[in-house]
Design a protein around this motif. Structure first.
Motif, PDB file in Angstrom:
ATOM      1  N   GLN A   1      -4.656   1.200  -1.661  1.00 40.11           N
ATOM      2  CA  GLN A   1      -4.521  -0.196  -1.297  1.00 40.11           C
ATOM      3  C   GLN A   1      -4.048  -0.994  -2.513  1.00 40.11           C
ATOM      4  O   GLN A   1      -4.593  -0.856  -3.609  1.00 40.11           O
TER       5      GLN A   1
ATOM      6  N   ASP B   1      -8.622   1.928   3.967  1.00 44.83           N
ATOM      7  CA  ASP B   1      -8.627   2.049   2.512  1.00 44.83           C
ATOM      8  C   ASP B   1      -9.019   3.476   2.151  1.00 44.83           C
ATOM      9  O   ASP B   1     -10.195   3.822   2.036  1.00 44.83           O
TER      10      ASP B   1
ATOM     11  N   ASN C   1       0.850  -1.190   0.000  1.00 50.36           N
ATOM     12  CA  ASN C   1       0.000   0.000   0.000  1.00 50.36           C
ATOM     13  C   ASN C   1       0.888   1.243   0.000  1.00 50.36           C
ATOM     14  O   ASN C   1       1.918   1.278   0.674  1.00 50.36           O
TER      15      ASN C   1
END
Length: 921
Positions: free
Chosen positions: A149, A586, A144
Motif C-alpha cells: 500500500q 493491505d 499501490n
C-alpha cells in the motif's frame, strides 16, 4: 538538434537558472526556465498548459470522475493532452508534453520530499468539484504495487500519477504494460521485453524521456514500504549508457561531463534503492575519475574533548575538488545546531598530518580501519581509498589543513554521501569503527564554508550525522533536536512547530535549491524521516512518543512492528486488525499479522490479495523450519518470481537446493546471488559446491577462486579453503593446492597438528622431491619449490606439536635440500614425540610404533652422521653418531624392560643393540 540537446540536458541537470540561456521567446525555453527557477506551479497554473487544459474536450474528460474510475479518466486525459500538444505546438509538442510530466513530478517531490508547501493543488487544478477524501483514496490505491500500500497521507499523489502516465504515453506503453494496471504483475516478462526495446534510443527527446521516467519510477518506489522489483527492473533497463551519448551536446563539454557524472551517480542511487549496494561501487569509482575528485580515508592525531591534554588517533577523510561547476553558487543551508557540550568539542581538532599514525591492530587506543574497505587490492577501485602511511597520501591532499579543508563542489559532496550510504548498508549495524568512518565522511561535508554547500546536500549530511549521534549518550540530545528541526524546516503540513520558523525567502528560489540534487540522493520522504525519528525514540525506550508519531502518520504496520518489538504482540495484532477493517487488501498488513501469529493461511491470503513477495518468503522459511524442504522451495520460487532482486532470498533458495540435493536449482540460485553481490565469498563457495555435484569441476574451481579473492584477509573461511584444496587436487593444480594448504594451516594454527592435512602435505613433498634440488651455479628454484620449501621448513616447525609423521616430512625435504644436519635434527624430534607417548607402557601397538621410530632414527644416524656438516669446514653432521644411536636404543630398552621384555619389539631392539656393538671401532 544541438540546441534541443542543450536544453534537455540543462533540464535534466537542473542547472541554476542564471546559467540557462533563456531568450524568453521560445515555448520550450520558457517552460524549462520556469522549472529551473522552481516555478513548476506557475507552469501548470498560468502557462500554455492552462490554455490547453481548459479545452472543452479535456474538461469533459475530467468531468467523468468519479462515475468513471480515476485511472481511466487520467489515462484518457493524458492521451488527449499529448494529442492536443502535438496539434497546437507541432514539433515542439512532444517536448512540451515531456516538460509537463517533469513539472508534475517536481511538484510531487516538492510536496513530499523537500518542501516548501505546494500552493497549487491537483484538486484545484483538475477536479475542483471532486470530494478531496475520495480523490486522495483513489489516487493512493493507484500507486499501490506488488501488494504494497502506498503511504495514505502523502501530498498530491495525482501529480505523480500524471507524471508517470505522461511518460508512459510518450513511450507508447500499452495499458497492459502500465504500472497502473493491477494485472501488470502477470505480464512481467512481456513488460520487461517491451521496455528493453524502448531502452535503445537515438533521439535526444526519447533519451531525456527515459531518464526522467527512471526518476519518476524511483519516486514511485519510495512511496511504498519496500522497493518493488518490477520498478527496479525497469529502471535498470532504461538507465543505460546510451542516454548520455545521445543527449550530450557536442559543443558543450562541461554539460557532457556533468551528464556523465550525474548519470553515474543516479545509477549508483538505483542500486542503493534496490539493495544491490555493492554494484554501486563501480559507477561511483567512474564518477570520481570523471569529476577528478581526490579523496581518501586516513588518520591523524586529534583532540575530541575540551580538557584533553594529548592527541589521539582519529579517522579523517581528506578530499579535494579539482574542477569548478555551474553549481558552485551561494546558497542557504538548514540550521546546524551546536553541540553545547561541557566535555566534547564541536569537531575534532587535528594536529598536522605529519604525525600520521594509522595502524590495523586490535588495540582500541589506535585507529583501526574497517575490514570492508581493505579487501580490494586496487586502491582506486575501493569505496574509499585508504592511506596507511604518510607517504601514501598524494601531495595535493597532504598540503590540506585538516582543520579547514576547502569546500568541495556539490557533485563531489554527493559522491561522499552516496559512498556513506553504500558503506552503511554493507556494514554491521552499530559497529563503533564503521560509525567513526561514517562520521568522518559526514564531517568532510559539514565542516566546510557555510553557504557553499547545497541545501539538500547539507541537510542530508546533517540527517546522517543525527542518526549517528542519537546512538551516543553525550550527543543524543543534539541528534534528536537536529532531526526534528530538519523535518520541520521542510514546511510540509507542520501544525505544531518545536523549532522557531526561520525568516522566509523567495519560495521559488528555495524550491529550486532544494530540488537541484534530489534525483542523485537516496529518496527520503518526510513521513520516512518522521518514522525514523519514531524509531530512534523506540531505541531509547520512549515508546509513547514513538507510537504517537506512528499514529499521527497513520503508519499502522510500523506501529504494530513497534509493539511487537517490545513483545506486546496483542496490541500489535489489534492495530493490524483495525487496519484491515478499513483496508482489507493491505497485503503487507496481512503478512505482518501472519508473521506475528505464524499463520500460513494469512501469508497465503497476502499473496492472493496482492502477490506480496515477503508473504511467500515467510511461508518458505516456515516450511523449512517444519522440515518440508519441497514446500520451502516452491514458495521461495513464487517469491523470487515477483522479486528477483533479493540477494537474501536467492541465497536461502540456493541453500534449500543444496539441502534437498536439487543441484541445478542451487547452481542457478547462487549464480543469481553472485550477480547481485559478487563480493560474498560464501555465495561463491556454495555455487562451487553445487557445480561439483553437477561434475562441473573447472567452473567450481573458478568459483572457489572467486570465493577466496572475495573473502579477503579478515574473513578467511577454512571450509572454503578446504574445498578449494580438494578441487585443486582433482585438477592437479598443485600451486593452488599448496596455497590452500598453507592458508588452512594459518587459519587453524591454534589447533596444532589438526591444522595439517598430512596426506596432502606428503603428496606436495613427493612432487617437490621428484626433481633434483638445483645446485648448479645460477640455478633458481621454481615458484612451487620455493613456496613448498617455505611451508615445510619454516611454517610447519612452528605448528607441529605431537606428529612424528610431520617431523619426518620436514626431515625428508631438508635432506632433499642437501641439509643432512637439519634432516637428522627433525628425525630426532620425530622420535622424541613417539617416545613420550603416555601409552608406551600399556599398549603393545604403541610400543611397536616407537620401536619402528627408534629403528628409523638409528638408520638416520647411520646414513647421515658422517656426511659433510653444516659449516663445510671438514666437519660432519654427527661425529659421535654411533654413541647417540646406542644411547637411544638403551634408553628405549630401559623404558620397556618391565612390560615388553619378551615381545617381538624387544627382540628387534636387542638385534639393533648387537649390530651397533659389533660396528664399534
Amino acid at each position: 538538434m544541438e540546441t534541443l540537446k542543450t536544453q534537455l540536458s540543462q533540464l535534466l541537470l537542473l542547472v541554476p537558472p542564471e546559467s540557462f540561456s533563456n531568450t524568453h521567446d521560445a515555448r520550450v525555453e520558457q517552460s524549462i526556465a520556469r522549472i529551473l527557477e522552481g516555478g513548476s506551479e506557475s507552469l501548470l497554473a498560468v502557462g500554455d498548459f492552462k490554455e490547453v487544459s481548459h479545452l472543452p474536450e479535456l474538461k469533459a474528460i475530467l468531468g467523468k470522475y468519479p462515475e468513471t474510475p480515476l485511472v481511466q479518466v487520467l489515462a484518457e486525459y493524458v492521451s488527449k493532452l499529448v494529442q492536443s500538444n502535438d496539434k497546437f505546438f507541432g514539433e515542439e509538442g512532444v517536448v512540451c508534453s515531456q516538460i509537463l510530466g517533469v513539472a508534475c513530478l517536481q511538484l510531487f517531490i516538492q510536496a513530499n520530499f523537500t518542501g516548501p508547501q505546494v500552493a497549487t493543488t491537483a484538486i484545484s487544478l483538475l477536479f475542483p468539484s471532486a470530494d478531496p477524501a475520495k480523490l486522495q483514496a483513489d489516487a493512493i490505491s493507484l500507486l499501490n504495487i506488488e501488494g504494497q500500500q502506498a503511504y495514505d497521507l502523502m501530498q498530491e499523489p495525482v501529480f505523480l500519477i500524471l507524471a508517470e502516465l505522461i511518460f508512459e504515453r510518450l513511450a507508447e506503453t500499452p495499458y497492459e504494460y502500465s504500472l497502473f494496471n493491477k494485472e501488470v504483475a502477470k505480464n512481467t516478462a512481456e513488460l520487461l521485453e517491451f521496455v528493453t526495446k524502448g531502452s535503445r534510443v537515438v533521439d535526444p527527446a526519447k533519451a531525456s524521456l527515459n531518464w526522467w521516467r527512471v526518476r519518476a519510477l524511483q519516486v514511485h518506489s519510495s512511496v511504498v514500504s519496500e522497493p518493488p522489483s518490477i520498478i527496479l527492473s525497469i529502471c535498470g533497463l532504461l538507465l543505460n549508457n546510451s542516454l548520455v551519448n545521445v543527449l550530450a551536446p557536442t559543443d558543450a563539454p562541461e554539460l557532457e561531463r556533468l551528464l556523465q557524472i550525474q548519470y553515474l551517480l543516479e545509477v549508483a542511487r538505483v542500486h542503493i534503492q534496490s539493495s544491490t549496494e555493492h554494484a554501486a561501487v563501480l559507477p561511483l569509482t567512474k564518477a570520481k575519475t570523471i569529476s577528478e575528485l581526490q579523496v581518501l580515508l586516513s588518520g591523524a592525531k586529534a583532540k575530541r574533548t575540551k580538557y584533553q591534554s594529548f592527541f589521539t588517533s582519529n579517522l579523517i577523510v581528506l578530499a579535494k575538488s579539482n574542477i569548478t561547476t555551474i553549481y558552485d553558487v551561494d546558497t542557504t543551508v538548514p540550521e546546524s545546531f551546536n553541540l553545547d557540550s561541557d566535555l566534547l568539542l564541536e569537531k575534532p581538532q587535528y594536529e598536522s598530518l605529519e604525525d600520521l599514525d594509522v595502524e590495523i591492530e586490535q588495540d582500541t587506543k589506535r585507529v583501526r580501519i574497517d575490514s570492508l574497505l581493505l579487501d580490494q587490492e586496487d586502491q582506486e577501485a575501493k569505496l574509499l581509498p585508504i592511506a596507511m602511511k604518510q607517504e601514501d597520501i598524494p601531495v595535493d591532499l597532504k598540503e590540506l589543513d585538516p582543520n579547514d579543508q576547502p569546500t568541495l563542489n556539490n557533485l563531489d559532496n554527493l559522491q561522499l554521501l552516496l559512498r556513506l550510504t553504500v558503506l552503511k548498508q554493507t556494514s554491521p549495524a552499530n559497529d563503533p569503527l564503521v560509525e567513526e568512518e561514517l562520521m568522518a565522511l559526514v564531517g568532510r561535508v559539514l565542516y566546510a564554508t557555510a553557504g557553499k554547500v547545497n541545501w539538500t546536500i547539507f541537510s542530508r549530511a546533517l540527517w546522517e550525522r543525527s542518526l549517528l549521534e542519537t546512538g551516543k549518550s553525550r550527543t543524543i540530545e543534539r541528534g534528536i533536536l537536529q532531526m526534528t528541526s530538519l523535518i520541520e524546516e521542510m514546511g510540509i503540513k507542520i501544525k505544531t512547530r518545536i523549532i522557531p520558523e526561520a525568516q522566509q525567502e523567495d519560495p521559488n528560489a528555495v524550491t529550486a535549491l532544494r530540488l537541484r540534487f534530489i534525483h542523485q540522493l537516496p529518496l527520503l520522504p518526510q513521513w520516512s524521516m518522521d518514522a525514523k525519528l519514531a524509531e530512534k525514540y523506540m531505541s531509547l525506550g520512549v515508546l509513547k512518543s514513538a507510537i504517537e508519531i506512528y499514529e499521527r502518520l497513520q503508519m499502522h504496520c510500523e506501529a504494530a512492528l513497534c509493539y511487537a518489538a517490545v513483545d506486546n504482540e496483542a496490541e500489535a495484532e489489534q492495530i493490524l486488525l483495525s487496519r484491515l477493517q478499513t483496508h482489507p487488501d493491505d497485503a503487507r498488513a496481512i503478512s505482518i499479522l501472519g508473521d506475528i501469529r505464524q499463520d500460513p493461511s494469512l501469508w497465503e491470503k497476502a499473496w492472493e490479495v496482492g502477490r506480496y513477495a515477503k508473504a511467500k518468503a515467510s511461508l518458505s522459511h516456515y516450511y523449512y523450519n517444519q522440515k518440508n524442504i519441497e514446500l520451502a522451495v516452491k514458495n521461495m520460487f513464487d517469491c523470487l518470481s515477483v522479486n528477483p532482486l533479493s540477494y537474501e532470498n536467492w541465497y536461502f533458495y540456493g541453500c534449500c537446493g543444496l539441502e534437498s540435493q536439487q543441484f541445478e536449482l542451487a547452481s542457478e540460485a547462487f549464480t543469481r546471488c553472485v550477480s547481485l553481490d559478487e563480493t560474498n565469498s560464501y555465495a561463491w563457495s556454495n555455487l562451487a559446491s553445487a557445480l561439483l555435484k553437477l561434475d562441473k569441476t573447472k567452473p567450481a574451481f573458478n568459483a572457489l577462486k572467486k570465493a577466496i579473492r572475495c573473502g579477503g584477509e579478515n574473513r578467511k573461511s577454512w571450509r572454503i579453503y578446504e574445498n578449494y584444496m580438494l578441487v585443486a587436487i582433482k585438477l592437479n593444480e598443485w600451486n593452488d593446492v599448496l596455497l590452500a594448504c598453507r592458508e588452512l594451516i594459518d587459519i587453524k594454527k591454534d589447533e596444532g597438528d589438526a591444522s595439517i592435512d598430512i596426506p596432502v602435505l606428503e603428496k606436495l613433498v613427493e612432487i617437490l622431491v621428484s626433481e633434483q634440488y638445483p645446485t648448479e651455479e645460477g640455478a633458481r628454484l621454481t615458484h612451487f619449490q620455493s613456496e613448498c620449501i617455505d611451508l615445510v621448513c619454516n611454517v610447519l616447525p612452528k605448528v607441529i606439536t605431537s606428529s612424528a609423521r610431520c617431523w619426518r616430512i620436514v626431515a625428508r625435504v631438508e635432506l632433499w635440500r642437501k641439509r643432512p644436519w637439519a634432516a637428522l635434527e627433525y628425525h630426532e624430534k620425530a622420535y622424541r614425540v613417539m617416545v613420550h607417548n603416555p601409552e608406551l607402557e600399556s599398549s603393545e601397538a604403541v610400543w611397536n610404533e616407537v620401536v619402528d621410530a627408534c629403528e628409523d632414527l638409528v638408520s638416520a644416524f647411520e646414513s647421515l652422521g658422517e656426511l659433510p656438516g653444516k659449516h663445510g669446514a671438514g666437519d660432519v653432521v654427527c661425529k659421535d653418531w654411533k654413541y647417540k644411536a646406542r644411547t637411544t636404543v638403551r634408553s628405549l630398552m630401559s623404558k620397556g624392560k618391565d612390560m615388553w621384555e619378551d615381545s617381538p619389539g624387544w627382540e628387534r631392539l636387542q638385534a639393533m643393540k648387537e649390530d651397533l656393538s659389533n660396528s664399534r671401532n
